[in-house]
Design a protein around this motif. Structure first.
Motif, PDB file in Angstrom:
ATOM      1  N   GLY A 100       9.715  17.016  -2.264  1.00 47.87           N
ATOM      2  CA  GLY A 100       9.022  16.098  -3.167  1.00 47.87           C
ATOM      3  C   GLY A 100       8.577  14.810  -2.531  1.00 47.87           C
ATOM      4  N   GLY A 101       8.503  14.786  -1.213  1.00 44.78           N
ATOM      5  CA  GLY A 101       8.099  13.559  -0.532  1.00 44.78           C
ATOM      6  C   GLY A 101       6.666  13.167  -0.835  1.00 44.78           C
ATOM      7  N   PHE A 102       6.449  11.901  -1.185  1.00 47.25           N
ATOM      8  CA  PHE A 102       5.104  11.352  -1.290  1.00 47.25           C
ATOM      9  C   PHE A 102       5.193   9.884  -0.915  1.00 47.25           C
ATOM     10  CE2 PHE A 102       6.960  10.195  -5.248  1.00 47.25           C
ATOM     11  CZ  PHE A 102       6.245   9.159  -5.800  1.00 47.25           C
ATOM     12  N   TYR A 103       4.080   9.299  -0.535  1.00 51.27           N
ATOM     13  CA  TYR A 103       4.152   8.028   0.169  1.00 51.27           C
ATOM     14  C   TYR A 103       4.663   6.861  -0.650  1.00 51.27           C
ATOM     15  CZ  TYR A 103       3.066   9.261   4.822  1.00 51.27           C
ATOM     16  OH  TYR A 103       3.199   9.769   6.083  1.00 51.27           O
ATOM     17  N   SER A 104       4.317   6.790  -1.906  1.00 50.49           N
ATOM     18  CA  SER A 104       4.853   5.683  -2.705  1.00 50.49           C
ATOM     19  C   SER A 104       6.372   5.782  -2.783  1.00 50.49           C
ATOM     20  CB  SER A 104       4.238   5.689  -4.104  1.00 50.49           C
ATOM     21  OG  SER A 104       2.854   5.403  -4.031  1.00 50.49           O
ATOM     22  N   GLY A 105       6.894   7.011  -2.812  1.00 51.66           N
ATOM     23  CA  GLY A 105       8.345   7.198  -2.797  1.00 51.66           C
ATOM     24  C   GLY A 105       8.964   6.763  -1.490  1.00 51.66           C
ATOM     25  N   TYR A 106       8.315   7.092  -0.377  1.00 49.50           N
ATOM     26  CA  TYR A 106       8.840   6.667   0.928  1.00 49.50           C
ATOM     27  C   TYR A 106       8.909   5.142   1.016  1.00 49.50           C
ATOM     28  CZ  TYR A 106       7.585  11.440   2.434  1.00 49.50           C
ATOM     29  OH  TYR A 106       7.460  12.794   2.558  1.00 49.50           O
ATOM     30  N   TYR A 107       7.816   4.491   0.603  1.00 58.60           N
ATOM     31  CA  TYR A 107       7.776   3.028   0.739  1.00 58.60           C
ATOM     32  C   TYR A 107       8.714   2.348  -0.247  1.00 58.60           C
ATOM     33  CZ  TYR A 107       4.427   2.889   4.445  1.00 58.60           C
ATOM     34  OH  TYR A 107       3.850   3.018   5.679  1.00 58.60           O
ATOM     35  N   ALA A 108       8.916   2.956  -1.402  1.00 57.26           N
ATOM     36  CA  ALA A 108       9.898   2.421  -2.339  1.00 57.26           C
ATOM     37  C   ALA A 108      11.297   2.478  -1.718  1.00 57.26           C
ATOM     38  CB  ALA A 108       9.861   3.210  -3.648  1.00 57.26           C
ATOM     39  N   MET A 109      11.604   3.595  -1.069  1.00 53.70           N
ATOM     40  CA  MET A 109      12.899   3.724  -0.402  1.00 53.70           C
ATOM     41  C   MET A 109      13.062   2.678   0.691  1.00 53.70           C
ATOM     42  SD  MET A 109      14.427   6.958   1.728  1.00 53.70           S
ATOM     43  CE  MET A 109      13.153   6.824   2.987  1.00 53.70           C
ATOM     44  N   MET A 110      11.994   2.481   1.483  1.00 53.32           N
ATOM     45  CA  MET A 110      12.087   1.529   2.585  1.00 53.32           C
ATOM     46  C   MET A 110      12.289   0.104   2.084  1.00 53.32           C
ATOM     47  SD  MET A 110       9.443   2.851   5.515  1.00 53.32           S
ATOM     48  CE  MET A 110       8.046   3.176   4.453  1.00 53.32           C
ATOM     49  N   VAL A 111      11.551  -0.266   1.030  1.00 54.46           N
ATOM     50  CA  VAL A 111      11.669  -1.650   0.580  1.00 54.46           C
ATOM     51  C   VAL A 111      12.983  -1.893  -0.144  1.00 54.46           C
ATOM     52  CG1 VAL A 111      10.487  -1.487  -1.666  1.00 54.46           C
ATOM     53  CG2 VAL A 111      10.417  -3.623  -0.353  1.00 54.46           C
ATOM     54  N   THR A 112      13.529  -0.892  -0.821  1.00 56.04           N
ATOM     55  CA  THR A 112      14.840  -1.113  -1.441  1.00 56.04           C
ATOM     56  C   THR A 112      15.895  -1.350  -0.371  1.00 56.04           C
ATOM     57  OG1 THR A 112      15.178   1.285  -1.617  1.00 56.04           O
ATOM     58  CG2 THR A 112      14.376   0.144  -3.572  1.00 56.04           C
ATOM     59  N   ARG A 113      15.747  -0.686   0.774  1.00 50.68           N
ATOM     60  CA  ARG A 113      16.667  -0.965   1.884  1.00 50.68           C
ATOM     61  C   ARG A 113      16.439  -2.370   2.425  1.00 50.68           C
ATOM     62  NH1 ARG A 113      21.644   0.718   3.287  1.00 50.68           N
ATOM     63  NH2 ARG A 113      22.112  -0.350   5.246  1.00 50.68           N
ATOM     64  N   HIS A 114      15.175  -2.778   2.507  1.00 44.60           N
ATOM     65  CA  HIS A 114      14.853  -4.136   2.957  1.00 44.60           C
ATOM     66  C   HIS A 114      15.460  -5.158   1.995  1.00 44.60           C
ATOM     67  CE1 HIS A 114      12.315  -7.504   4.406  1.00 44.60           C
ATOM     68  NE2 HIS A 114      12.095  -6.761   5.483  1.00 44.60           N
ATOM     69  N   MET A 115      15.384  -4.873   0.716  1.00 50.65           N
ATOM     70  CA  MET A 115      15.958  -5.772  -0.292  1.00 50.65           C
ATOM     71  C   MET A 115      17.469  -5.874  -0.133  1.00 50.65           C
ATOM     72  SD  MET A 115      13.601  -4.367  -3.460  1.00 50.65           S
ATOM     73  CE  MET A 115      14.111  -5.487  -4.770  1.00 50.65           C
ATOM     74  N   LYS A 116      18.119  -4.746   0.138  1.00 51.98           N
ATOM     75  CA  LYS A 116      19.572  -4.757   0.309  1.00 51.98           C
ATOM     76  C   LYS A 116      19.978  -5.485   1.582  1.00 51.98           C
ATOM     77  CE  LYS A 116      23.638  -1.755   0.412  1.00 51.98           C
ATOM     78  NZ  LYS A 116      24.306  -2.478   1.511  1.00 51.98           N
ATOM     79  N   GLU A 117      19.244  -5.230   2.668  1.00 51.15           N
ATOM     80  CA  GLU A 117      19.573  -5.844   3.958  1.00 51.15           C
ATOM     81  C   GLU A 117      19.334  -7.350   3.952  1.00 51.15           C
ATOM     82  OE1 GLU A 117      20.673  -4.699   6.979  1.00 51.15           O
ATOM     83  OE2 GLU A 117      20.944  -2.627   6.381  1.00 51.15           O
ATOM     84  N   TYR A 118      18.209  -7.773   3.356  1.00 52.32           N
ATOM     85  CA  TYR A 118      17.735  -9.132   3.574  1.00 52.32           C
ATOM     86  C   TYR A 118      17.560  -9.967   2.309  1.00 52.32           C
ATOM     87  CZ  TYR A 118      16.472  -7.015   8.082  1.00 52.32           C
ATOM     88  OH  TYR A 118      16.487  -6.360   9.288  1.00 52.32           O
ATOM     89  N   GLY A 119      17.710  -9.365   1.141  1.00 53.86           N
ATOM     90  CA  GLY A 119      17.562 -10.138  -0.092  1.00 53.86           C
ATOM     91  C   GLY A 119      16.139 -10.312  -0.568  1.00 53.86           C
TER      92      GLY A 119
END
Length: 453
Positions: free
Chosen positions: A144-163
């Protein structure tokens, strides 16, 4: 290698759909504009140009293999040499750099770089499926990979790492949409507020519809030349603006297609292989990064694009840039998502890793003299996406990196008012700019530096 100059460019009107023209005619719209801006006749230019490089992302959208050769023929460039490049969202940036190589190597004196995409020929869901094929079809895509999902995953990690916050991301959307309000080539010329961005339909948390670029029909073209090529063109009647715009640096980087395959390097490896020269020279920054690693940060993980940092470092060294925030007058970067603009601030060294969110909301990446309806704590320093970026201009993939190059050329020539009939987006006294193209989840990235000679 010889000096290479970016002397002209043209962009078609970007739109959700251009039913009035096929892709060949869209390319010609941009190409003809670039020639006309040189004030040289079409036959005279055709006689002098040595060849071309073409870019488009997907055969699926045009339902035509080898579509570029049909554009080459339509432009009257056969039998001159050409080739097509493809590298996902970085296709246009790669095309620009391939044309640069043709000039720098001495293989050509004058080269045209053109790109296009006509994405309206399929429904949006089908277009998203085509784009999703630029992920690992044996691993990511089947689950079920699609790009908006990939970028959502990446930014949630960015939010967790850096606030990083959703409001930080919304600042990017507000900025880029309001910039595009003054750009007649842009697909979306609207004014939005932070609340508008957050109230827009949610696509993949935390990304709303106004955090994401749109599919587009469009084309762009640039003309690059050597000193000898410029002399030939001027002898044939061309009027090339002075001072010239020189391409002073190019850089590229790559990364694994599957984000799960990307490393989590230790502090020492990050400093040795990825830190910018400016970061390495700052003891305070060394302590800042050591603290991040002590808290568990690893690089690049899924929150950063090491291909972007690699490309930026290479281009900066090529161009002799030490402090990009201070030395660059503007950046046109690949903001397919507001989150990726924030990540790219960090990759390009405009701020340190972990500071992209506050940087987005600071005002440093905004243009002076525009009412964004925001309380920004800092004055503009280096406007990012003064054109409106992909978020607002649109993203006809094969044309996008070349669109950035065209807008950069016009900024450095001081001719934004001439081409836009509005000088609002003109960066005052611009001397040096960067363009950045990005593919997939950071698999191919290009950075090119253009400078007023």
């Amino acid at each position: 290698m010889r000096p290479v100059y970016a002397i002209s460019g043209g962009v078609s009107k970007f739109a959700k759909s251009r039913p009035d023209k096929n892709y060949q005619a869209l390319v010609k719209e941009a190409y003809d504009y670039a020639i006309k801006d040189l004030e040289i006749s079409f036959p005279a230019f055709t006689e002098i140009v040595d060849g071309s490089v073409a870019s488009y992302f997907s055969d699926h959208f045009s339902r035509q293999l080898m579509a570029a050769i049909m554009a080459q023929d339509y432009l009257g460039l056969c039998p001159k040499p050409s080739h097509r490049v493809e590298g996902g969202g970085a296709t246009g940036g790669l095309c620009f750099q391939e044309a640069w190589k043709s000039i720098a190597s001495g293989h050509m004196e004058v080269a045209a770089a053109y790109g296009f995409e006509t994405m309206s020929h399929v429904e949006t869901w089908k277009g998203n499926e085509f784009i999703a094929l630029a992920s690992d079809v044996s691993f990511d895509y089947p689950v079920g990979g699609f790009y908006s999902g990939y970028y959502a995953m990446m930014v949630t990690r960015h939010m967790k790492e850096y606030g990083t916050t959703v409001e930080d991301m919304a600042h990017v959307s507000v900025k880029n949409h309001i910039n595009a309000f003054h750009n007649p080539y842009a697909q979306k010329r609207n004014r939005y507020t932070i609340q508008d961005v957050r109230d827009a339909p949610m696509v993949a948390w935390p990304l709303t519809r106004l955090d994401i670029c749109v599919m587009s029909d469009g084309a762009a073209a640039t003309i690059l030349a050597s000193e000898e090529g410029i002399e030939k063109l001027e002898k044939a009647g061309a009027k090339i603006p002075r001072p010239l715009v020189k391409v002073t640096g190019i850089g590229r980087g790559t990364d694994a297609m599957r984000m799960a395959d990307r490393p989590h390097v230790d502090f020492e490896t990050f400093i040795k292989d990825y830190a910018t020269d400016q970061e390495k020279e700052s003891q305070e920054t060394m302590k800042y990064y050591q603290k991040l690693w002590d808290q568990g940060t690893r690089y690049p993980g899924v929150h950063s694009f090491r291909a972007g940092r690699t490309a930026g470092n290479m281009a900066y060294r090529h161009a002799g840039i030490h402090d990009p925030l201070d030395e660059l007058d503007f950046v046109e970067l690949h903001d397919a998502y507001t989150s990726s603009e924030i990540q790219t601030y960090e990759d390009l060294g405009l701020c340190r890793y972990g500071e992209g969110g506050p940087f987005a909301a600071s005002g440093k990446a905004f243009l002076p003299g525009i009412d964004y309806g925001l309380k920004l704590p800092d004055k503009p320093v280096c406007p990012v996406n003064p054109s409106g970026g992909l978020i607002a201009c649109g993203h006809p993939v094969g044309a996008t990196g070349l669109m950035q190059a065209v807008f950069a050329i016009w900024q450095l020539q001081g001719s934004i008012e001439k081409h836009f009939n509005d000088d609002t987006l003109q960066v005052k006294d611009a001397q040096k700019g960067a363009i950045h193209s990005h593919a997939g989840t950071g698999t191919y990235v290009t950075v090119s530096i253009l400078e007023k000679e």
